[in-house]
Each structure stands twice: as C-alpha cells, then as structure tokens.
Enzyme design. Structure first.
Site, PDB file in Angstrom:
ATOM      1  N   CYS A  80       3.449  52.522 -24.426  1.00  0.00           N
ATOM      2  CA  CYS A  80       3.896  53.432 -25.487  1.00  0.00           C
ATOM      3  C   CYS A  80       4.168  52.699 -26.788  1.00  0.00           C
ATOM      4  O   CYS A  80       4.299  53.326 -27.838  1.00  0.00           O
ATOM      5  CB  CYS A  80       5.150  54.176 -25.054  1.00  0.00           C
ATOM      6  SG  CYS A  80       4.904  55.135 -23.553  1.00  0.00           S
ATOM      7  N   GLY A 115      -4.266  65.908 -16.502  1.00  0.00           N
ATOM      8  CA  GLY A 115      -2.964  66.117 -15.851  1.00  0.00           C
ATOM      9  C   GLY A 115      -2.642  65.028 -14.857  1.00  0.00           C
ATOM     10  O   GLY A 115      -3.480  64.172 -14.543  1.00  0.00           O
ATOM     11  N   ARG A 187      10.445  75.077 -15.533  1.00  0.00           N
ATOM     12  CA  ARG A 187      10.350  74.640 -14.138  1.00  0.00           C
ATOM     13  C   ARG A 187      10.901  73.217 -13.937  1.00  0.00           C
ATOM     14  O   ARG A 187      10.767  72.366 -14.815  1.00  0.00           O
ATOM     15  CB  ARG A 187       8.922  74.760 -13.617  1.00  0.00           C
ATOM     16  CG  ARG A 187       7.926  73.793 -14.178  1.00  0.00           C
ATOM     17  CD  ARG A 187       6.557  74.001 -13.510  1.00  0.00           C
ATOM     18  NE  ARG A 187       5.497  73.306 -14.214  1.00  0.00           N
ATOM     19  CZ  ARG A 187       5.236  71.993 -14.052  1.00  0.00           C
ATOM     20  NH1 ARG A 187       5.951  71.270 -13.228  1.00  0.00           N
ATOM     21  NH2 ARG A 187       4.254  71.428 -14.734  1.00  0.00           N
ATOM     22  N   CYS A 198      10.941  67.318 -21.122  1.00  0.00           N
ATOM     23  CA  CYS A 198       9.893  66.279 -21.074  1.00  0.00           C
ATOM     24  C   CYS A 198       8.938  66.464 -22.243  1.00  0.00           C
ATOM     25  O   CYS A 198       8.563  67.586 -22.576  1.00  0.00           O
ATOM     26  CB  CYS A 198       9.085  66.406 -19.780  1.00  0.00           C
ATOM     27  SG  CYS A 198      10.087  66.425 -18.269  1.00  0.00           S
TER      28      CYS A 198
END
Lengths: 380, 380
Positions: A80, A115, A187, A198
C-alpha cells in the site's frame, strides 16, 4: 539536500474501471498532469511508478505513451506504500540534485482480481491461514475496543465522517454519505468490522510533478514544498506485540516530524491510511494527533472534521475515496497539494498550510510488518 | 556526489530451485553477503530488491529474515534490468549521502512458471501476437546476418565461448562446454536461433554491499569503485528502426562512459546481456567494443576470450550462467567485483582493472523499448 516542490497534481477518478488496465489509468493521470502543468514530456528527467499488481515495465508502458521516451523510469513496489515510495524516490532524486524534474505516479486496477483477498505472493501463507487484511484489522479493533472503551459506534463514526467528506469529492469511489443505520446494518466482514467499515478495492491512478525550486518558478504553477519524505519498514517480531500500537506508523512519523521541523499540533490536515475504520483510531494516535486511546473521543467531538482541530482525510480517505493500492499514496499528496494551494473547492480545509500524508501496507509475519510512508507538505 | 564502492558480493548459485521461492533464494544470497563481509544487519541503512515476478513486499520478506528490520526497503521492477536498477538506486542513495550502506540484491524463481513465455502483464499483446523474446531476437539475427555477412556458425561461436567460460563457474546454471555440433543440432526455437543459442530460464539470487569510502575502509573487505551507474529506457518508435542497432544500449553506454571517464578500449572485461547468442554481437557493437558489423569477426579472432583483447562474459554470460531475470544485473556486478579484486579463481581475467556490466530487457512496442542499465567498475 535541495528544497523540493510539488508543482502539479492529477488523478484518474477512483472507482471501477474494469475495461482499463493499470497502464491505461496511469496514462490518463499523467496526461492530465502534463496538461495541467503545461509542460512537455522532455522536461521530465526521471519517472517513478508505484504499483503492486500492474505487471512488468509498467512505468515504461505508461510514460512512453505520453512521450517520456528514453529517460530512466522505474516501477516500485511496497504494497500500500508503493505510490508513496515512488514519490519518495522522486523526492530523493530532486533533493540530491540528480534530477530537476521527476514524475511520480501510482496506478492500479484491482477489478481484474474479481474479488477475494489480494495476494502478496503466489504462496501467501497469511492468506492461506485466513489472516487476510480485514481479519488482521478486526483483531486490532477488538483489542482497541477492549483496552480503551471505544465501541462499535465509534468505528461507525469514522465511516460516517469520511463518507461525508468523500461525498463532496468528484474523484472518490463512493460519493454518497452513509447513516449510522446503514453502516451498522451492512453485512459483517470480520467482527467487529462490517462492510462499511472497510475501504473498497478500487481502480484508479494519481500523479504529481516533483521539481527543484528553480524549475518550479519556471513552470509557474502553484507549488507546495515537501518538508519531509520518509519510508520505513516494519520490525520483525515473533513475540508479543501491542496490536493497538502501530509501531511502524509511529517510527515513520517521528522521523518525518524531525525532518520537517513540524509538530503534530502544527498540522492543519492529515490524509490517513484508513483502510478500515479502526485504522483511523490506531494511526491517529501513532501520528500524535490524538492521545493514546483517545482518538474515538476526538472524532466524537468533531476534532477531525473538515473544520475541526485537524482535518483527517478531508478528501474522504480510503473508506470513501477508495484504495487502488499503488495509487493511494500519491492521491493523498494530490489532495493535500490542492488543499495547500487553495484549490480544494468544496473539500477545502480553512486556512490549510501544513499537511501530512500517511500510508502503511502489508502485514507479513505480523500486524504491521510491511511498509509505511509519511510525507509532510507546507504551503510555499 | 560521493565516491561509492562495492565492498562485498554473494550469489545463490543459478539453476533450478523449484522448491525455493524468490524470497528463499534472496535470503540465501543476502545471508552469504553478510557472512562474507562480517557485517551485522543493523549497519544497512536501506535495501533495494530487483525482481520481476517475486510478488509484493519481496524486499521485506527477504531482508527481515536476515535482521534488516525497520529500515526503508524497496522492490524495484524494470524487467531484465530490475537488479541493475536496484543497484542504481543503492548507488544513488550512497552517492547523494542519504545512506552510508545499502544492500542491493536481485532474486527470481522462474521455475514457478513451468515453461512458456514470461508475461510482462496479464494482457501482454506482444505475447498474444507471438512476438515472444526468442522471436524478437530471431528477427534481429536475420537482419544482422543479412547485413553484415555473419553466419549461423558465428552465432554458434558465441554459445561455445560463453559455455566454455561458464564451465569453470560454480555459480553457473550450465557448467559444461558445448560443441558446434551440439549447438547446431539442438532443436530450432526461432530461425536462425536454436535452443543452445538461447539462455535458460533460471532461478537464483545475487547481492552486493554498496557503501561510502569511509565505511568501506571500516569494513575492510576488498572493494571496487562504481565509476558509473546509468539506467535508461527505450525510445518509442512506430516507424522504421534499425533492428541491428540496439539504440538503448548505445545511449546508456555513452552516458556511462562519460560519467566514468572511461573509453571502450579501456575495458578489461564486459559482462554482457547475451540472452541469445545474437545479442552478444548486437550489444558488443553498441557498447563500442567491436566495430559495427564486425563483432562476429572479433569473436572468431578470440578477441572476446578470457585472455583476449576484452573478455566478454568471462563468467559464462546469460547463455551459461542462466537468467533469473531480477538477479542477472546484480550477479554481473558480483562476478566483476571478484574479477577486479583478484578473487575470480579459475574465471580470472589477467590484470583486470576496469569492467563494465550491461543488461537490457523488455521489448514493448518494439525491439528495444524496455530498460537498460550499464555499470562501470574499477579496481580500488
């Protein structure tokens, strides 16, 4: 070391760009940078590209398309902190006199993964063990809530604030506010973190022009000064470590404050690596803009709001702006450049003259063993 | 800029290491480097890892295992010039005074790919079109043979020479000589190139210690001086280009000769990027150690032999030593360090005091549009 300035910034808006490669996104951002600054590619002495997943020779694939042709260019990887590492190397090249003008950019297309957890390598033992990033941050959150009396509602406040900030940012992945109800009913991902705690996997790119004082004057665009550029890596531990204290952030920030001659209380704004809502609490404390165990109080009191004591992630942060890994460290600097030059429009932090950007990434062998970068910028 | 030295070198032998990751191989090389130089990891201010396929945070995954813990480290990608780019950044850090001691290493495990073309990216249009590296070099070979009167037997001589050199190198992937018959009867890859005109995909790692004059004296190991460290990228062309003239090599070498104050005729040895036998002819001419169109004559006359006018790839080159992409640029410097400090054993070039290393890689949008690095080293 010479003074180093940022003389321009440009972003390919973050979001989902499935049809575009990392090279396409980077090309868009660098093209916008050259247009904005009205400079030709021949002026660029060297280029640094930050990316984790963009493939081989990414710097060339982007820069040759804009006409940076023949000059040395490099692709840098530091999870990152890849984009901020690219910026650090650009800063070093200009500070040392090796270059007068460098372009630093970051680009990533994460849609390509379709994903799931982003792999560090083909045999990533942490992913195999289930210690994906949301799990690692969830453990830190559990410990922080236990030790300091914060609640899940405090985590939710981070998401609400940063989504509110990002709602005004045309470059953000998410440009809509969220309510406490929406966050708390999203969720579950890794207890206590829910989906809206997130950051999203995003696609995007960002670029800045880094140059010497003489050249900055010649170019004539608004400039800011890079007062500190520091990169550090995590320290290896196998024994107990305090999960609520991101040592890597604290060490990197300490070195940056010293280099810049700036104290945390001098900061008008911070673009912080809020990959998860808990991250804002942990890193705000390690950056010294909140007392240990008190960051949730500061947020509750509005101290991190755009017009608060110190604006934290006025552009929306990773939670709202999104997180195309290699681009994040650069877009933070773009947003701060616009703040310090009074070009931030609806995002503008009042009277902003000192800003800090912070990214930290990876997590090999523990909770914060990757890379961290802190830049401190001031108005020119 | 300060004087910069290499004060130690270490290699994980090249070959097939299917059971080891790139991180394992790098760890082995850096561990050997610390042992050889008798320094502790705390002395290292900064680390640069060159790799194309090693994954995210590779520099951390290697260096934390040897105890380089907390310092800034970076992974750098520049195709076949990745390792040399890592060395260049280490050189720049020490030359500018930002660091006194840097480790530069390259590591790669190509066995993991299981054969086939190495992809630059997930949608590599050149590979989709069939323009894989052997095809690109085969076209250049066809043109060179046509223009300058070299023959396939001349290409074969390159393989014979470099395999003969590598037969004495315990770090080489192939440690056996080959005959003209073996080369000419090996299976066709891309006409006129046969299998033994092509370097192997290898696994391996190499590391060097880069430091200031003061620190070099303190460490007390044999040293060489880095007189030039230059990286360049290819120039974008869509129109006609001369396939027999690797412009990128010529430009990079020209800048390096100027920086070092060295002429091609001063060189005692060159470690050259002979990914294919034809590459030695093309790059030897662009490096100025043979006249245009005459490199095959120089080889036929023994001028590039270990005891010839200028030893070319006395360690065996890529054809013999192998080519773990990110490691190649560093191992060339290791081999040259040993030559210039009289530690090359059976590979020793008589009275070697000036050496040049050359890597070039990639080929996007054309025959030489990737990255190239040249280092010039002299005895201390």
């Amino acid at each position: 070391m010479r003074e180093v300035h940022i003389a321009g910034a440009a972003v390919h808006p973050f979001g989902k760009s499935r049809g575009k490669t990392a090279a396409d996104l980077g090309y868009d951002a660098v093209t916008r940078l050259l247009t904005t600054t009205s400079i030709g590619p021949d002026l660029i002495d060297v280029g640094y590209c930050g990316s984790s997943y963009g493939g081989s020779l990414l710097a060339q694939r982007v820069l040759q398309r804009v006409g940076v042709s023949g000059q040395p260019v490099y692709t840098v990887e530091n999870a990152c902190a890849s984009g901020a590492s690219a910026l650090h190397l650009a800063w070093q090249a200009v500070a040392s006199g090796a270059a007068d003008c460098a372009v630093a950019f970051g680009t990533e297309n994460l849609s390509g993964f379709g994903g799931g957890a982003l792999p560090l390598t083909t045999n990533d033992i942490e992913i195999e063990l289930g210690l994906v990033m949301p799990a690692a941050y969830a453990m830190r959150a559990q410990r922080h809530l236990h030790d300091f009396g914060a609640t899940e509602a405090d985590l939710t406040m981070v998401s609400i604030k940063n989504r509110r900030n990002g709602a005004a940012n045309p470059r953000a992945h998410f440009q809509a506010e969220v309510s406490a109800d929406q966050v708390e009913n999203s969720r579950p991902v890794a207890d206590p973190l829910r989906l809206l705690h997130c950051c999203p996997n995003s696609d995007g790119a960002a670029a800045v022009l880094v140059c010497s004082s003489d050249l900055a004057r010649e170019i004539g665009t608004p400039t800011v000064r890079i007062r500190a550029s520091v990169v550090r890596s995590g320290r290896f531990h196998t024994s107990y470590r305090d999960m609520t204290w991101p040592d890597i952030t604290a060490r990197t920030a300490e070195a940056a404050y010293e280099m810049a001659g700036v104290r945390p209380s001098d900061l008008d704004l911070v673009e912080l690596h809020d990959a998860f809502s808990i991250a804002e609490l942990l890193h705000a404390e390690a950056l010294g803009i909140a007392a240990r165990g008190k960051a949730h109080r500061a947020i509750a009191d509005g101290e991190f709001d755009r017009d608060g004591r110190v604006a934290v992630s006025p552009s929306g942060g990773l939670l709202s702006r999104g997180h195309p890994v290699g681009a994040t460290g650069v877009v933070q600097v773009c947003e701060t450049y616009w703040q310090l030059t009074g070009q931030a429009g609806r995002l503008q932090v009042p009277a902003a003259s000192v800003g800090l950007t912070h990214v930290t990434g990876g997590g090999i062998y523990g909770v914060d063993n990757g890379a961290c970068a802190v830049h401190i910028l001031t108005s020119d």
